[in-house]
Enzyme design. Structure first.
Site, PDB file in Angstrom:
ATOM      1  N   GLN A 201       0.823  -1.218   0.000  1.00 36.31           N
ATOM      2  CA  GLN A 201       0.000   0.000   0.000  1.00 36.31           C
ATOM      3  C   GLN A 201       0.855   1.266   0.000  1.00 36.31           C
ATOM      4  O   GLN A 201       0.306   2.374   0.004  1.00 36.31           O
ATOM      5  CB  GLN A 201      -0.915   0.025   1.239  1.00 36.31           C
ATOM      6  CG  GLN A 201      -1.857  -1.155   1.332  1.00 36.31           C
ATOM      7  CD  GLN A 201      -2.996  -1.090   0.322  1.00 36.31           C
ATOM      8  OE1 GLN A 201      -3.247  -0.045  -0.295  1.00 36.31           O
ATOM      9  NE2 GLN A 201      -3.677  -2.197   0.124  1.00 36.31           N
ATOM     10  N   CYS A 362      -8.803  -8.761   5.185  1.00 35.36           N
ATOM     11  CA  CYS A 362      -7.678  -9.681   5.397  1.00 35.36           C
ATOM     12  C   CYS A 362      -6.852  -9.272   6.607  1.00 35.36           C
ATOM     13  O   CYS A 362      -5.615  -9.364   6.602  1.00 35.36           O
ATOM     14  CB  CYS A 362      -6.767  -9.760   4.172  1.00 35.36           C
ATOM     15  SG  CYS A 362      -7.614 -10.334   2.704  1.00 35.36           S
TER      16      CYS A 362
HETATM   17  C1  LIG Z   1      -3.083  -6.507  -0.921  1.00 40.64           C
HETATM   18  C2  LIG Z   1      -2.097  -6.659   0.187  1.00 40.64           C
HETATM   19  C3  LIG Z   1      -1.354  -7.827   0.331  1.00 40.64           C
HETATM   20  C4  LIG Z   1      -1.530  -9.022  -0.577  1.00 40.64           C
HETATM   21  O1  LIG Z   1      -1.254  -8.726  -1.893  1.00 40.64           O
HETATM   22  P1  LIG Z   1      -1.561  -9.850  -3.033  1.00 40.64           P
HETATM   23  O2  LIG Z   1      -1.509  -9.074  -4.289  1.00 40.64           O
HETATM   24  O3  LIG Z   1      -2.939 -10.366  -2.735  1.00 40.64           O
HETATM   25  O4  LIG Z   1      -0.526 -10.890  -2.898  1.00 40.64           O
HETATM   26  C5  LIG Z   1      -0.443  -7.894   1.361  1.00 40.64           C
HETATM   27  N1  LIG Z   1      -0.269  -6.866   2.201  1.00 40.64           N
HETATM   28  C6  LIG Z   1      -0.963  -5.716   2.092  1.00 40.64           C
HETATM   29  C7  LIG Z   1      -0.708  -4.594   3.040  1.00 40.64           C
HETATM   30  C8  LIG Z   1      -1.907  -5.585   1.084  1.00 40.64           C
HETATM   31  O5  LIG Z   1      -2.605  -4.448   0.990  1.00 40.64           O
END
Ligand SMILES: *Cc1c(COP(=O)(O)O)cnc(C)c1O
Length: 404
Positions: A201, A362
């Site tokens: 991010q 997540c």
């Molecule tokens: C989206 C995200 C992930 C996972 O990324 P993928 O593209 O799904 O492998 C891991 N960490 C953060 C902080 C995220 O925003």
């Protein structure tokens, strides 16, 4: 540069949803792609499609050159000293798992410790948890303050001679908090502790220079950086990459194979078994080139102004509580509203053309930390506008009203 002109570069932003102009505020989930990215992927398949590093014919050489140019582009974008320090992966998840299996697993012993924070994405929790369970090591969790900033004193207090790795997010996908990575890296370096930074991010919102940050591993994902899905990268300090054994075996990652023994390619190829997402990386290179052609400081300032406008509007909503209000943050607002479930709000907002994420993002442990089971998250990108923020606030008030 005007934002309206930039918006024209993103075909999907002209869409309507349920008869309303799309307001795309789900950028922390995945970002939209400019036409140059879509066209780069299209033109790769029309003009250059072949496998990389296998054949001597012209198309294979072109595909290999484009793939390696993407690595160079990524390396330049994150300030890597050499493109050979950049491993191309399918995304952040795969990059973290590579470090877990190739770097950490061989050295992790019973009683060792791995430290993460309470604000990690599951991708930066579960791989370490799996390894700890298997080896008898301990996963320790650095707490965060009520405002969503990292408790640095508590974090430093957790680190000790048993700590093998600190794995930390650069910018939280839920809170928007920007962690002070350079200061933390200075601390871990003097104590001889490896630092992995999840920059998923961060790279879409701020300049990142891995050489200046001082961390040991830096990972990010391409689809949140306006590139195709199934792309991402791991940058690591050269001596760490050199010392890492292969994790996934197969073609492309070897010098020679015989049943008496196989000689592995040097990094980064050692970690790129099998046919990679060639077209995807051609697209990611186009996304980065697109960004590099913009005035990124102006875009960041625009995003910050939008974030402030959004928060000011949300602060006036009765019964609304922000989850995350640290001082140093990107334009992400997570919140709950008394008497209105986040998912119900998100469904009603969709009817108004607004795309936002509801749920746990997540990050179950983070939800538990704040005592909520879901939040609504509006996450902005540079192509969003003040008008969209205002229309979002109107749509939210309407949705809130419908839930009584
Ligand atoms: C989206 C995200 C992930 C996972 O990324 P993928 O593209 O799904 O492998 C891991 N960490 C953060 C902080 C995220 O925003």
């Amino acid at each position: 540069m005007t934002i309206e002109a930039l918006r024209d570069d993103f075909p999907i932003l002209r869409r309507e949803i349920h008869g309303k102009p799309l307001i795309y505020f789900d950028n922390a989930n995945t970002a939209q792609k400019p036409a140059v990215v879509i066209e780069a992927v299209d033109s790769f398949y029309r003009q250059h499609n072949a496998n990389v590093a296998r054949a001597v014919h012209t198309l294979s050489e072109e595909a290999t050159t484009l793939y390696e140019q993407s690595r160079e582009r990524i390396a330049g974008f994150i300030g890597a000293a050499s493109a050979q320090d950049v491993v191309l992966t399918s995304g952040t998840t795969m990059a973290i798992n590579l470090v877990a299996h190739s770097w950490l697993a061989p050295r992790l012993k019973a009683g060792d410790e791995v430290v993460v924070s309470q604000m990690e994405h599951h991708a930066n929790i579960v791989p370490w948890q799996l390894l700890c369970e298997r080896s008898g090591a301990v996963l320790r969790v650095a707490p965060i303050h009520d405002d969503g900033s990292l408790d640095l004193e508590a974090l430093y207090g957790l680190l000790n001679e048993r700590t093998q790795l600190l794995a930390l997010v650069h910018v939280s996908n839920v809170l928007g908090t920007v962690n002070p990575i350079a200061a933390i890296a200075e601390h871990t370096r003097t104590r001889g502790i490896a630092l992995l930074v999840d920059g998923s991010q961060a790279v879409p919102h701020m300049p990142v220079n891995v050489s200046e940050l001082g961390c040991d591993f830096y990972v990010f994902t391409g689809h949140k950086l306006f590139g195709p899905t199934g792309t991402g990268a791991l940058w690591a300090r050269r001596e760490l990459l050199e010392a890492m054994p292969p994790w996934i075996g197969g073609g492309e990652m070897i010098e020679s194979v015989s049943f008496d023994g196989t000689v592995y390619a040097p990094p980064p190829r050692r970690f790129e078994a099998g046919t990679p997402n060639i077209a995807g990386f051609v697209g990611l290179a186009a996304a980065i080139a697109y960004l590099q052609a913009q005035d990124l400081a102006a875009l960041a300032a625009h995003e910050q102004a939008l974030g402030a406008r959004l928060r000011a509007g949300l602060a006036a909503v009765p019964g609304l509580r922000f989850i995350g209000s640290a001082r140093d943050r990107v334009a992400v607002a997570s919140f709950v509203i008394d008497g209105a479930h986040a998912t119900d709000l998100a469904v009603l907002l969709d009817l108004e053309g607004v795309a936002v994420r509801s749920g746990q993002h997540c990050a179950h442990p983070l939800m538990q930390r704040f005592g909520v089971n879901a939040t609504l998250r509006a996450s902005l990108a540079f192509y969003n506008t003040a008008d969209e923020v205002d229309r979002f606030l109107v749509a939210l008030a309407k949705a809130r009203g419908m839930l009584g």
